[in-house]
Structures are given as structure tokens and as C-alpha cells.
Scaffold this active site. Sequence first.
Site, PDB file in Angstrom:
ATOM      1  N   LEU A 321       0.881  -1.310  -0.320  1.00 54.36           N
ATOM      2  CA  LEU A 321      -0.167  -0.196   0.219  1.00 54.36           C
ATOM      3  C   LEU A 321       0.763   0.999   0.546  1.00 54.36           C
ATOM      4  O   LEU A 321       0.509   2.474  -0.198  1.00 54.36           O
ATOM      5  CB  LEU A 321      -0.721   0.006   0.971  1.00 54.36           C
ATOM      6  CG  LEU A 321      -1.664  -0.628   1.328  1.00 54.36           C
ATOM      7  CD1 LEU A 321      -2.501  -0.917   2.753  1.00 54.36           C
ATOM      8  CD2 LEU A 321      -2.629  -1.415   0.794  1.00 54.36           C
ATOM      9  N   GLY A 322       2.094   0.947   0.518  1.00 54.38           N
ATOM     10  CA  GLY A 322       2.925   2.436   0.752  1.00 54.38           C
ATOM     11  C   GLY A 322       4.203   1.451   1.365  1.00 54.38           C
ATOM     12  O   GLY A 322       4.035   0.600   2.298  1.00 54.38           O
ATOM     13  N   ASN A 326      10.821   4.231   7.858  1.00 55.87           N
ATOM     14  CA  ASN A 326      10.640   3.305   8.809  1.00 55.87           C
ATOM     15  C   ASN A 326      10.169   1.488   8.500  1.00 55.87           C
ATOM     16  O   ASN A 326       9.604   1.579   9.290  1.00 55.87           O
ATOM     17  CB  ASN A 326      10.135   3.787  10.596  1.00 55.87           C
ATOM     18  CG  ASN A 326       8.875   4.366  10.406  1.00 55.87           C
ATOM     19  OD1 ASN A 326       8.180   4.828   9.464  1.00 55.87           O
ATOM     20  ND2 ASN A 326       8.179   4.135  11.347  1.00 55.87           N
ATOM     21  N   GLY A 327       9.266   1.859   7.440  1.00 58.29           N
ATOM     22  CA  GLY A 327       8.617   0.523   7.293  1.00 58.29           C
ATOM     23  C   GLY A 327       8.002   0.624   5.524  1.00 58.29           C
ATOM     24  O   GLY A 327       7.719   1.612   5.275  1.00 58.29           O
ATOM     25  N   THR A 328       6.705  -1.158   5.854  1.00 62.00           N
ATOM     26  CA  THR A 328       6.432  -1.084   4.175  1.00 62.00           C
ATOM     27  C   THR A 328       4.153  -1.217   4.445  1.00 62.00           C
ATOM     28  O   THR A 328       5.267  -2.398   5.444  1.00 62.00           O
ATOM     29  CB  THR A 328       6.778  -1.521   3.279  1.00 62.00           C
ATOM     30  OG1 THR A 328       8.370  -1.359   2.837  1.00 62.00           O
ATOM     31  CG2 THR A 328       6.163  -1.873   1.620  1.00 62.00           C
ATOM     32  N   LYS A 343       1.837  -3.206   8.776  1.00 62.77           N
ATOM     33  CA  LYS A 343       3.195  -2.409   8.935  1.00 62.77           C
ATOM     34  C   LYS A 343       4.511  -3.295   8.884  1.00 62.77           C
ATOM     35  O   LYS A 343       4.665  -3.232  10.318  1.00 62.77           O
ATOM     36  CB  LYS A 343       3.177  -1.208   9.305  1.00 62.77           C
ATOM     37  CG  LYS A 343       4.404  -0.077   9.352  1.00 62.77           C
ATOM     38  CD  LYS A 343       4.353   0.967  10.003  1.00 62.77           C
ATOM     39  CE  LYS A 343       4.870   2.350   9.983  1.00 62.77           C
ATOM     40  NZ  LYS A 343       5.252   3.138  10.897  1.00 62.77           N
ATOM     41  N   ASP A 440       3.512  15.302  14.892  1.00 56.57           N
ATOM     42  CA  ASP A 440       4.057  15.142  13.991  1.00 56.57           C
ATOM     43  C   ASP A 440       2.442  15.339  12.917  1.00 56.57           C
ATOM     44  O   ASP A 440       2.418  14.400  11.814  1.00 56.57           O
ATOM     45  CB  ASP A 440       4.590  14.024  13.050  1.00 56.57           C
ATOM     46  CG  ASP A 440       5.263  13.516  12.108  1.00 56.57           C
ATOM     47  OD1 ASP A 440       5.524  14.659  11.864  1.00 56.57           O
ATOM     48  OD2 ASP A 440       6.223  12.538  11.635  1.00 56.57           O
TER      49      ASP A 440
END
Length: 651
Positions: A321-322, A326-328, A343, A440
Amino acid sequence: MRCLTKTRSFHYVIIFYSFFFLPFLSSSSDDQRTTVSGLFCGGRSKSSADPNYIPTFVEDMHSLSLKLTTRRFATESLNSTTSIYALIQCHDDLSPSDCQLCYAIARTRIPRCLPSSSARIFLDGCFLRYETYEFYDESVSDASDSFSCSNDTVLDPRFGFQVSETAARVAVRKGGFGVAGENGVHALAQCWESLGKEDCRVCLEKAVKEVKRCVSRREGRAMNTGCYLRYSDHKFYNGDGHHKFHVLFNKGVIVAIVLTTSAFVMLILLATYVIMTKVSKTKQEKRNLGLVSRKFNNSKTKFKYETLEKATDYFSHKKMLGQGGNGTVFLGILPNGKNVAVKRLVFNTRDWVEEFFNEVNLISGIQHKNLVKLLGCSIEGPESLLVYEYVPNKSLDQFLFDESQSKVLNWSQRLNIILGTAEGLAYLHGGSPVRIIHRDIKTSNVLLDDQLNPKIADFGLARCFGLDKTHLSTGIAGTLGYMAPEYVVRGQLTEKADVYSFGVLVLEIACGTRINAFVPETGHLLQRVWNLYTLNRLVEALDPCLKDEFLQVQGSEAEACKVLRVGLLCTQASPSLRPSMEEVIRMLTERDYPIPSPTSPPFLRVSSLTTDLEGSSTISHSTNSTTTFNTMVKTDQASYTSSESSTTRTI
């Protein structure tokens, strides 16, 4: 009883090895570029269950070590009942001893992925990968390529421009390797020697695009299938980037050989340990999980790694998905048919445990319609996974700033997104069991569901504090342009820092422009909106895509201008003048609720404002306006000077 005795004896050997050898490895790792940038474990397969798999793996690693004595690159493949292909690439600027040392570290770390059928590890000086198929000519992979950004932020906007220039320049160097250093930015690019020139070019071009997403940070790394690119604000490569590979048995080489041999011994011991633990998990393993396992051992939050692995088709590229720093994130379909977002985390810092559990701890117990819900996590597999509710639409930034999508959101939908985000933040600040500051808030962290309702995501930087505290003192973290000035300068964190970020978000949504988009005639978005407000021409700041709707829907244009005023109120220099999120909601929903006149935001020199925007030559603005705090406005409400900027600026 014999089995138990062997297990205990093996643990004693591991302990002895750890105390005797590892100090030498770790003491050397600071200078020879042996810091681990990323470790990526693949899925399991039938071949990895073969009893010959681990012995074949150990033999492959040993063969690579022998080949590495005469060059910086080597491949190895052993064909048995299970074939394993391996590749090692040292960077061209490493000396023979540093190359051997880097490989020694890599081969002791990569077995953490066993019994996975594939793995790759990036160190700052070398790369090691193994697979059950021949992969040597692979260049890029959307599913496997990754990048990482350091936590500490550079406040000079010229740094980001120099990063882009230097990274692009080093990537076009011929021969698959290059270094460059200019104006405080240093970069290194390395392709694996198994790639052709065209594949190398494609890989490095993608790497440049990836590290450009880190330009506000002091360091960035692109870790691709066929290449590696790193930039930093300090010189990290050797000399001019080239080191002749003479085979000299000097002290350094001897040390490297000794360390490599010890690493090989460790591999044999580790292989034995893996085989033993596949038969039975000991009580010692469970105790090693400690508080982590006990904390998330209930059925509502704990997922089995194998379940999530199957749910994502073994982390298939088709389910991706994206991707972030710090991760996919992958789409997963659970056995009950429910869609979830999984994630897959990449840990590249020593504080990964804190980073991982901070998000889990903060949001596992809170529920709100405008917050992405954390469903659980997996912590006992070869890698750590977070499981969220699935939000079908993309993040807000892709709707606002993608030209093909920018006309999708009408004003009514944008107002709904603004209000929903405000309600989510108000809940975090006062409606949840604990007070939480997100830290954030930005367009890429606001997701949209199938009805385009907003959901705040990514709580990795969030912090909570007690009701009796007025603020937290902490190192800064966040995204440039969205961070409140008092937080950047003094490190003082309150809910008003989120209010400031929300104000920036409001301006971006209403104007359809990124906060960091700089126009020479009018400056950054915050400058432009403030200038137009002082000239009573606020309507000119609104997104041109909304013009037709404003003509058709009576009162919508005035409503949009009102929202811009609320955005300016939220971005005032003084935290005490900014409204709370509860007050923001009332301003947005109650027609008669009074809206004060905003004072100037930070970063502007009020005396330089002109009475005519069209006379652009008379407007004075700083190109550092959104990041340099030594040129801020001094008003009755707030004064920020360089003497206050002694805060430590790392988490």
C-alpha cells in the site's frame, strides 16, 4: 535429560562467545563503517525447512569469506537438495582489512533471519544477501527496496538543496561507484558489480529519489536491491573514495581474518541453536521476551507472524500500500475475511524497542472515529509487525498535491477533513484516557476512508504527559514547516505545538499548496497568506481549483476565508495566543463564535510588509523563513533569539 544438558551447555558457549569476541567486533564498528543500516528478512518456504538448509548456508558464508581475500565482491552458490545463492559487496573505498571486518559483522548479523529462505543486510560499508534462487542481476524491487532517514533535523534549507545536488551528481559517476562532497554534504553511491551499466543507472536514479525524501535530516540512506546510496553532513568515506585492494597481510588484515574466523565459529554455533529451537522452544527463550511478551499476550492485540505472512501473500508486491522511512505497509486479508493494513517495520537505530512500543502503548487503548485504530502487533517472528484498521483511500497529500487528484476534493469535503482532524486532535489533547501530543501532524499522516473522512495516523513520535504538567522538555522531532517555533528553539512541548501544525495543515488544505513550496515573488505559503490577510485580500490565497464552486455555492468563499483566519490564529508566534483544539472546533462550527484577529506568525519581519503585493520588489523576506529562527519577528507576544537555541535537537 540429555537434550536439556546439551541446551544448557550450548547457552554457556554462546555466553562465552558474547563476552570474549563481541567486544572486539563492537569496538571496531565505529571506524570501519560496520554500523547496520538495515536488516530485511524474507518469508519462509519449503526449502528452508530442509535439514540441509542451514549447513548449506554456513558453507556458503565460509566460501564467500575465502573469495573476499582478493577482491571486494563475491558470489557463491552451492547446489544440494537445497540451493542457496549468496552475494557480498564491499564499497570500493574500503581497505582489505575493513572489507573483511565488515563482512565478518554482516555474516554474524544476517543469521537472525534464519530460517527465512532469504535475507539482505546493509552495513555502512558492505552488503550481504542470500536467496534460494539466482538473483545477481536484479536491480530494483518496489517490494524490497527501502530508505531510512536519521532523526536529527537540519534547520538550514540550503542543506536540502545541496543534498539533492550532491546525490544526483554522485549517482551519475561511471564504474558503479562514486563519492562527492561539497558545501557540508557528502555522498557515496555503490552498485553491485554483478549489474550492467544500465541496471546500475536505473537503481541509482531510484536511490536519488528516495534520499530526497530525507533532505531535512542530517543523514539519509537508500537501500535498493542492486545499489546503495548514502549522504551525510560529515565525511564518512575514506580519502577520495578509492582504495587499491592490495593483499597485504598487515596487522589490520590479520585482525580481520581472526574476526572472520570467530564469526564463522559463531555461525556454526548459531546454526546448531536454530536447529535445536525448531524442535522445541525452551523456557529461556520465553524469558528473553520478558515484558514484551507479557504486555501483548492477550488475544485482542497479539497476532501470529505466520497468520500475517499468509494474509499479505508473504508480503507480496501486489499487496503493498505504501512505503515510508521506517517500514512498508501491506494489505492483509485475515482468515475471517477482514481487511487490515500490516506495517512491516525497518529498525535502523539502537532505540528501536522504544520507537516500536511507543506507538503501541499510546494508541492501543484509545478509540475515536478520526484516529486510525491499532488492532495489534506481532513481535515473536523474524521481524516486528503492526496491524491497523484498513483505510481504503490514500493519504491527504496525494489528493491535495497530485495534479490528477487535486480537483477531487471540493470545499465541503475539505472543510469536513479540517473539522474531523480538529476533533481527532481535541480527543488526544483532552478526551482520551491520557493527554497525548502527536508531534507530527501533516497531510501525509491524515488518511481518508471510503467516505473521505479523515483519520490521523502514525503515532511513532507521539508523547503523553500527566494532567499536572504544563509542558514536556524534549529533543525536537517532526517535519520542518509544521513544527512550532517554541518547540524547535526551546524544546518545550505542549498541545499548542499540535495546534501550530494543525494551522499549517489548514492553510495547505484551503490553498492547495505545500507549506515548503517557495515562490520568489511571495515567499512561502505562511508568508503569502499573512501578507494577503494584512491587505484584506485573503480570497486570493484560496485554491484556484475551488473557484467555480465558490461562484455556485453562496457563502462558501466567505466560509473558506474564515477558515484561513482560523489557520492564521493557530500559527501565531506566541503559544498562549493560539486557540485550543476545542476552541478551534467551536470557531469552525458555531456561526456566532467570535474569531479574534490573528497576530503575525513567526519567521516574518513585520516592518518589511508592503501595502501592495504586486510590487514584489519591495517585499523583504528571508529564504530561510520557515526554518531559521534567528531572523524571527520580535513582537510583544514572543521573542526568539539565537541565545535560546541551545536545545539538544535529537530524540
